[in-house]
Design a protein around this motif. Structure first.
Motif, PDB file in Angstrom:
ATOM      1  N   ILE A  38      25.498  67.647  11.501  1.00  0.00           N
ATOM      2  CA  ILE A  38      26.801  67.968  10.904  1.00  0.00           C
ATOM      3  C   ILE A  38      26.858  69.444  10.493  1.00  0.00           C
ATOM      4  O   ILE A  38      27.845  70.138  10.766  1.00  0.00           O
ATOM      5  CB  ILE A  38      27.081  67.060   9.681  1.00  0.00           C
ATOM      6  CG1 ILE A  38      27.195  65.604  10.100  1.00  0.00           C
ATOM      7  CG2 ILE A  38      28.324  67.518   8.929  1.00  0.00           C
ATOM      8  CD1 ILE A  38      28.290  65.303  11.073  1.00  0.00           C
ATOM      9  N   ALA A  39      25.813  69.937   9.832  1.00  0.00           N
ATOM     10  CA  ALA A  39      25.790  71.341   9.403  1.00  0.00           C
ATOM     11  C   ALA A  39      25.881  72.281  10.602  1.00  0.00           C
ATOM     12  O   ALA A  39      26.562  73.310  10.560  1.00  0.00           O
ATOM     13  CB  ALA A  39      24.534  71.631   8.586  1.00  0.00           C
ATOM     14  N   SER A  40      25.225  71.923  11.661  1.00  0.00           N
ATOM     15  CA  SER A  40      25.235  72.753  12.859  1.00  0.00           C
ATOM     16  C   SER A  40      26.585  72.705  13.567  1.00  0.00           C
ATOM     17  O   SER A  40      27.062  73.724  14.079  1.00  0.00           O
ATOM     18  CB  SER A  40      24.122  72.300  13.798  1.00  0.00           C
ATOM     19  OG  SER A  40      23.972  73.219  14.831  1.00  0.00           O
ATOM     20  N   ILE A  41      27.217  71.545  13.594  1.00  0.00           N
ATOM     21  CA  ILE A  41      28.564  71.440  14.164  1.00  0.00           C
ATOM     22  C   ILE A  41      29.515  72.338  13.374  1.00  0.00           C
ATOM     23  O   ILE A  41      30.332  73.060  13.947  1.00  0.00           O
ATOM     24  CB  ILE A  41      29.053  69.978  14.177  1.00  0.00           C
ATOM     25  CG1 ILE A  41      28.295  69.190  15.244  1.00  0.00           C
ATOM     26  CG2 ILE A  41      30.567  69.898  14.408  1.00  0.00           C
ATOM     27  CD1 ILE A  41      28.551  67.692  15.211  1.00  0.00           C
ATOM     28  N   PHE A  42      29.380  72.318  12.055  1.00  0.00           N
ATOM     29  CA  PHE A  42      30.213  73.174  11.208  1.00  0.00           C
ATOM     30  C   PHE A  42      29.993  74.646  11.538  1.00  0.00           C
ATOM     31  O   PHE A  42      30.947  75.405  11.738  1.00  0.00           O
ATOM     32  CB  PHE A  42      29.922  72.909   9.720  1.00  0.00           C
ATOM     33  CG  PHE A  42      30.683  73.823   8.803  1.00  0.00           C
ATOM     34  CD1 PHE A  42      32.005  73.563   8.500  1.00  0.00           C
ATOM     35  CD2 PHE A  42      30.075  74.937   8.260  1.00  0.00           C
ATOM     36  CE1 PHE A  42      32.719  74.416   7.673  1.00  0.00           C
ATOM     37  CE2 PHE A  42      30.771  75.800   7.431  1.00  0.00           C
ATOM     38  CZ  PHE A  42      32.105  75.532   7.136  1.00  0.00           C
ATOM     39  N   ALA A  43      28.741  75.068  11.618  1.00  0.00           N
ATOM     40  CA  ALA A  43      28.424  76.478  11.895  1.00  0.00           C
ATOM     41  C   ALA A  43      28.934  76.901  13.270  1.00  0.00           C
ATOM     42  O   ALA A  43      29.544  77.970  13.410  1.00  0.00           O
ATOM     43  CB  ALA A  43      26.919  76.708  11.781  1.00  0.00           C
ATOM     44  N   ALA A  44      28.696  76.080  14.282  1.00  0.00           N
ATOM     45  CA  ALA A  44      29.135  76.411  15.640  1.00  0.00           C
ATOM     46  C   ALA A  44      30.657  76.467  15.716  1.00  0.00           C
ATOM     47  O   ALA A  44      31.227  77.367  16.348  1.00  0.00           O
ATOM     48  CB  ALA A  44      28.588  75.382  16.632  1.00  0.00           C
ATOM     49  N   ALA A 102      17.209  69.283  15.759  1.00  0.00           N
ATOM     50  CA  ALA A 102      18.590  68.861  15.522  1.00  0.00           C
ATOM     51  C   ALA A 102      19.529  70.037  15.278  1.00  0.00           C
ATOM     52  O   ALA A 102      20.591  70.135  15.893  1.00  0.00           O
ATOM     53  CB  ALA A 102      18.648  67.882  14.345  1.00  0.00           C
ATOM     54  N   PHE A 103      19.163  70.944  14.382  1.00  0.00           N
ATOM     55  CA  PHE A 103      20.081  72.027  14.032  1.00  0.00           C
ATOM     56  C   PHE A 103      20.271  73.000  15.193  1.00  0.00           C
ATOM     57  O   PHE A 103      21.405  73.287  15.594  1.00  0.00           O
ATOM     58  CB  PHE A 103      19.617  72.777  12.778  1.00  0.00           C
ATOM     59  CG  PHE A 103      20.643  73.767  12.293  1.00  0.00           C
ATOM     60  CD1 PHE A 103      21.652  73.360  11.443  1.00  0.00           C
ATOM     61  CD2 PHE A 103      20.610  75.087  12.701  1.00  0.00           C
ATOM     62  CE1 PHE A 103      22.629  74.259  11.010  1.00  0.00           C
ATOM     63  CE2 PHE A 103      21.574  75.996  12.283  1.00  0.00           C
ATOM     64  CZ  PHE A 103      22.581  75.579  11.427  1.00  0.00           C
ATOM     65  N   ALA A 104      19.193  73.520  15.726  1.00  0.00           N
ATOM     66  CA  ALA A 104      19.293  74.529  16.787  1.00  0.00           C
ATOM     67  C   ALA A 104      19.925  73.952  18.057  1.00  0.00           C
ATOM     68  O   ALA A 104      20.788  74.591  18.669  1.00  0.00           O
ATOM     69  CB  ALA A 104      17.920  75.107  17.101  1.00  0.00           C
ATOM     70  N   ALA A 147      37.245  64.888  12.579  1.00  0.00           N
ATOM     71  CA  ALA A 147      37.114  64.058  13.779  1.00  0.00           C
ATOM     72  C   ALA A 147      35.662  63.766  14.138  1.00  0.00           C
ATOM     73  O   ALA A 147      35.367  62.729  14.734  1.00  0.00           O
ATOM     74  CB  ALA A 147      37.806  64.738  14.958  1.00  0.00           C
ATOM     75  N   ASN A 148      34.735  64.661  13.781  1.00  0.00           N
ATOM     76  CA  ASN A 148      33.351  64.520  14.233  1.00  0.00           C
ATOM     77  C   ASN A 148      32.378  63.949  13.213  1.00  0.00           C
ATOM     78  O   ASN A 148      31.405  63.298  13.598  1.00  0.00           O
ATOM     79  CB  ASN A 148      32.827  65.861  14.751  1.00  0.00           C
ATOM     80  CG  ASN A 148      33.337  66.150  16.136  1.00  0.00           C
ATOM     81  OD1 ASN A 148      32.938  65.509  17.090  1.00  0.00           O
ATOM     82  ND2 ASN A 148      34.266  67.076  16.239  1.00  0.00           N
ATOM     83  N   VAL A 149      32.603  64.183  11.935  1.00  0.00           N
ATOM     84  CA  VAL A 149      31.662  63.673  10.930  1.00  0.00           C
ATOM     85  C   VAL A 149      31.566  62.141  10.981  1.00  0.00           C
ATOM     86  O   VAL A 149      30.454  61.594  11.011  1.00  0.00           O
ATOM     87  CB  VAL A 149      32.016  64.189   9.512  1.00  0.00           C
ATOM     88  CG1 VAL A 149      31.215  63.459   8.441  1.00  0.00           C
ATOM     89  CG2 VAL A 149      31.756  65.690   9.429  1.00  0.00           C
ATOM     90  N   PRO A 150      32.687  61.414  11.021  1.00  0.00           N
ATOM     91  CA  PRO A 150      32.556  59.958  11.119  1.00  0.00           C
ATOM     92  C   PRO A 150      31.820  59.512  12.388  1.00  0.00           C
ATOM     93  O   PRO A 150      31.079  58.531  12.361  1.00  0.00           O
ATOM     94  CB  PRO A 150      34.004  59.459  11.133  1.00  0.00           C
ATOM     95  CG  PRO A 150      34.794  60.549  10.503  1.00  0.00           C
ATOM     96  CD  PRO A 150      34.085  61.817  10.875  1.00  0.00           C
ATOM     97  N   VAL A 151      32.011  60.253  13.466  1.00  0.00           N
ATOM     98  CA  VAL A 151      31.328  59.912  14.720  1.00  0.00           C
ATOM     99  C   VAL A 151      29.824  60.069  14.560  1.00  0.00           C
ATOM    100  O   VAL A 151      29.046  59.244  15.060  1.00  0.00           O
ATOM    101  CB  VAL A 151      31.857  60.781  15.884  1.00  0.00           C
ATOM    102  CG1 VAL A 151      31.011  60.612  17.137  1.00  0.00           C
ATOM    103  CG2 VAL A 151      33.300  60.435  16.167  1.00  0.00           C
ATOM    104  N   ALA A 152      29.397  61.109  13.856  1.00  0.00           N
ATOM    105  CA  ALA A 152      27.963  61.331  13.667  1.00  0.00           C
ATOM    106  C   ALA A 152      27.326  60.198  12.867  1.00  0.00           C
ATOM    107  O   ALA A 152      26.192  59.814  13.140  1.00  0.00           O
ATOM    108  CB  ALA A 152      27.718  62.665  12.971  1.00  0.00           C
TER     109      ALA A 152
END
Length: 191
Positions: A38-44, A102-104, A147-152
């Motif tokens: 989730i943190a990485s999706i946010f950063a990207a 996971a993050f990278a 849209a993506n956090v619940p999917v994760a």
């Protein structure tokens, strides 16, 4: 505030069933560290949408307003029609990035998947329409995260229950409506 709400809702609805949402499901299934994903999706997303919104604001400032109105209005309609076509995760070369954790892995894969994606193009168009970098970026990132956090966390349970075709039709309608409103001169900064 209109820029924020339009960006949040527009990107949220455009993201449903998108390839990056499928990528989120894949990465969440692959890595146990959901918070890192989730943190990485946010950063990207923040980086990608910041550049996209900057491009949209630059377009609005550099191109004559009447031309921007036509480009943005017709592009909103084109994106709306494009949303009717379901995305597939057609990049099967994700394996080489997974070894970085996971993050990278998520950062690289998600950033690359967003390039040329519907939500990235929508962010450019929204920024050009509203000429407001901060509110558009905030809204588009929030919409993508919603849209993506619940999917994760719940993806395997909720994805089969989401009527993707109905969501795509609603997103098409929303973007076509934004296009018509922009062409009619109702857009902030475009009248």
């Amino acid at each position: 505030m209109e820029a924020f709400l339009s960006s949040t809702f527009g990107v949220f609805i455009a993201e449903i069933g998108d390839k990056t949402q499928l990528l989120t499901l894949f990465l969440a299934a692959r890595f146990a560290q959901k918070n890192a994903v989730i943190a990485s999706i946010f950063a990207a997303t923040l980086l990608n949408h910041l550049v996209s919104a900057w491009l949209g604001v630059w377009l609005a400032a550099s191109v004559p307003p009447v031309l921007v109105k036509w480009i943005v209005g017709l592009s909103f309609i084109a994106v709306g029609l494009w949303l009717l076509k379901p995305d597939k995760d057609d990049d099967g070369d994700n394996g080489r990035w997974l070894k970085y954790g996971a993050f990278a892995a998520t950062l690289v894969l998600f950033f690359l998947a967003e390039i040329g994606d519907k939500t990235q193009i929508a962010t450019v168009l929204l920024a050009a329409r509203y000429n407001d970098l901060a509110w558009v970026v905030s809204g588009s990132v929030l919409g993508l995260m919603l849209a993506n956090v619940p999917v994760a966390y719940l993806g395997e349970k909720i994805m089969p229950k989401v009527p993707a075709s109905a969501v795509r039709r609603a997103a098409c309608l929303l973007f076509c409506l934004l296009g018509v409103l922009t062409l009619a001169g109702g857009g902030i900064g475009l009248s």
